[in-house]
Design a protein around this motif. Structure first.
Motif, PDB file in Angstrom:
ATOM      1  N   TYR A  19       0.846  -1.207   0.000  1.00  0.00           N
ATOM      2  CA  TYR A  19       0.000   0.000   0.000  1.00  0.00           C
ATOM      3  C   TYR A  19       0.884   1.262   0.000  1.00  0.00           C
ATOM      4  O   TYR A  19       1.024   1.931   1.026  1.00  0.00           O
ATOM      5  CB  TYR A  19      -0.926   0.005   1.226  1.00  0.00           C
ATOM      6  N   GLU A  21       0.377   4.094  -1.111  1.00  0.00           N
ATOM      7  CA  GLU A  21      -0.354   5.349  -0.910  1.00  0.00           C
ATOM      8  C   GLU A  21      -0.371   5.790   0.554  1.00  0.00           C
ATOM      9  O   GLU A  21      -0.729   6.927   0.864  1.00  0.00           O
ATOM     10  CB  GLU A  21      -1.788   5.216  -1.432  1.00  0.00           C
ATOM     11  N   ASP A  22       0.043   4.898   1.480  1.00  0.00           N
ATOM     12  CA  ASP A  22       0.074   5.246   2.903  1.00  0.00           C
ATOM     13  C   ASP A  22       1.445   5.763   3.343  1.00  0.00           C
ATOM     14  O   ASP A  22       1.751   5.792   4.544  1.00  0.00           O
ATOM     15  CB  ASP A  22      -0.304   4.028   3.752  1.00  0.00           C
ATOM     16  N   ASP A  25       1.604   8.366   6.203  1.00  0.00           N
ATOM     17  CA  ASP A  25       1.475   7.865   7.577  1.00  0.00           C
ATOM     18  C   ASP A  25       2.833   7.398   8.100  1.00  0.00           C
ATOM     19  O   ASP A  25       3.173   7.613   9.274  1.00  0.00           O
ATOM     20  CB  ASP A  25       0.470   6.713   7.629  1.00  0.00           C
ATOM     21  N   SER A  54      -1.625  12.002  -2.902  1.00  0.00           N
ATOM     22  CA  SER A  54      -1.750  12.103  -1.449  1.00  0.00           C
ATOM     23  C   SER A  54      -3.156  11.706  -1.010  1.00  0.00           C
ATOM     24  O   SER A  54      -4.147  12.223  -1.521  1.00  0.00           O
ATOM     25  CB  SER A  54      -1.451  13.523  -0.990  1.00  0.00           C
ATOM     26  N   LYS A  55      -3.233  10.802  -0.039  1.00  0.00           N
ATOM     27  CA  LYS A  55      -4.558  10.405   0.458  1.00  0.00           C
ATOM     28  C   LYS A  55      -5.145  11.471   1.371  1.00  0.00           C
ATOM     29  O   LYS A  55      -6.327  11.425   1.705  1.00  0.00           O
ATOM     30  CB  LYS A  55      -4.481   9.054   1.174  1.00  0.00           C
ATOM     31  N   HIS A  56      -4.314  12.415   1.791  1.00  0.00           N
ATOM     32  CA  HIS A  56      -4.787  13.538   2.597  1.00  0.00           C
ATOM     33  C   HIS A  56      -5.132  14.756   1.746  1.00  0.00           C
ATOM     34  O   HIS A  56      -5.412  15.826   2.278  1.00  0.00           O
ATOM     35  CB  HIS A  56      -3.728  13.927   3.642  1.00  0.00           C
TER      36      HIS A  56
END
Length: 397
Positions: A19, A21-22, A25, A54-56
């Motif tokens: 993953y 995309e994390d 974190d 960015s997932k954020h």
């Protein structure tokens, strides 16, 4: 959940293979446990990865700012990255954030204890930025840096009961450095505006005023200005720079140098004929101020010489030098000079040329008529007025 960061880091690394995309974190976790070097390396990796999302919801620009913030504020803990190269890469990439990025680079060297290198960065920044906003950001940070450096040195000097000569010299040097920076502010700001548009005539005039009392700098500024400003791109009246340059030499009793400047000014391809006419008139007025009346008359005679082939005054495909012979401004001054210092015959010839060129105005005719009356040529005065009226009626018809 448990305080075993090394195990958590290893698990995170494997997790990111599935993953990716994390990654943010992971970076947050690394920062929280103080492993800033690895955090910076991972952040640099995702910043340069074009397909990273960015997932954020952070943009690449925001991530880049976070990277600059991290590496500039922690020079002792981030060792695996070339901070200077990374931030300079940002300077090339994000031209709308130059002030912030330059300050980040300087801050990195300040926190590293390399104060002279930090000064070099600040100086490089204020000499290269092209917007007032970026300049203000950098200059304020630079001034604050110098002020804090000076304050700290003054506190040390106050606590030192037996200061040496070197201590006094160092303190004076810091005071002089800070004062010099503040004195240069307006000049540096003017440089920024000229980098924005080097063809801004008014800013060149302002620069000359900032050098008041420094003749060599003024001459260099005028020389640079007239060589830099492109007549076709000029914002403002270019001829005013040439005239001001010549007047500076005149005020300093260097008349020959002033004449050289005026001579060069008459060959400049101005946008408007009136600009060239103003240069010739200013040159003649300078000669009059120094009682060189014959020279002034010769200048006007030279300015009004007809070209081999007549051209239309408003034909912009022709140079202003070719169209100058139809400038009423030049002819009016020529007539005034002939009335004052010439002969009746030469003055009459000038007025007749003005009428023949069909550029006369009511005021010119009135002046010509009064001139003829003054010399008792009443019939000639009447004839000039009558012919001019008939020509006006014919042109209207």
């Amino acid at each position: 959940m448990h305080d075993i960061p090394e195990t958590a880091v290893r698990v995170f690394r494997r997790y990111l293979k599935l993953y990716p995309e994390d990654a943010e974190d992971y970076i947050e976790y690394l920062i929280s446990i103080g492993r800033l070097d690895e955090a910076a390396m991972k952040l640099a990796y995702i910043v340069n990865k074009e397909d990273f999302v960015s997932k954020h919801g952070k943009s690449n620009h925001q991530l880049w700012n976070e990277l600059c913030e991290l590496i500039s504020k922690n020079p002792g803990k981030v060792r695996s990255l070339n901070v200077d190269a990374i931030i300079r890469g940002g300077l090339r990439r994000y031209t709308d954030q130059l002030g912030h990025l330059w300050n980040s680079l300087a801050d990195y060297y300040v926190r590293s204890g390399l104060f002279e290198r930090a000064r070099d960065i600040y100086e490089e920044a204020i000499q290269t930025v092209t917007t007032v906003r970026d300049f203000t950001q950098v200059f304020d940070a630079y001034a604050q840096f110098e002020e804090l450096s000076l304050s700290k040195r003054m506190e040390e000097a106050a606590g030192n009961l037996n200061p040496t000569e070197e201590d006094d010299i160092d303190l004076e040097l810091r005071l002089a450095r800070f004062g010099h920076l503040m004195e240069r502010r307006l000049l540096l700001l003017n440089s920024v505006l000229l980098r924005q548009n080097p063809h801004n005539v008014q800013e060149w005039h302002k620069r000359v005023l900032l050098y008041e009392g420094k003749p060599h700098e003024i001459i260099n500024t005028y020389t640079e200005a007239v060589q830099t400003v492109d007549p076709k791109l000029a914002v403002g009246k270019l001829h005013t720079l040439w005239v001001a340059f010549a007047k500076f030499y005149e005020e300093n009793r260097q008349i020959d140098d002033a004449r050289v400047v005026f001579e060069n000014a008459t060959h400049v391809p101005y946008n408007k004929v009136d600009d060239l006419a103003s240069v010739w008139c200013e040159w003649a007025e300078m000669e009059i101020r120094h009682e060189n009346y014959e020279e002034a008359l010769k200048l006007m005679q030279k300015a009004t010489v007809m070209p081999p082939q007549k051209v239309a005054y408003h034909d912009e495909t022709e140079t202003v030098q070719m169209r100058l012979y139809k400038s009423l401004k030049v002819w009016s001054m020529y007539a005034d000079l002939e009335e004052s210092f010439g002969t009746f015959k030469s003055c009459k010839a000038v007025y007749d040329c003005i009428i023949d060129l069909k550029i006369s105005t009511p005021q010119i005719i009135i002046n010509y008529g009064l001139f003829l009356e003054e010399h008792k040529y009443f019939e000639e005065a009447f004839r000039v007025s009558l012919v001019t009226d008939l020509n006006s009626i014919a042109s209207v018809t």
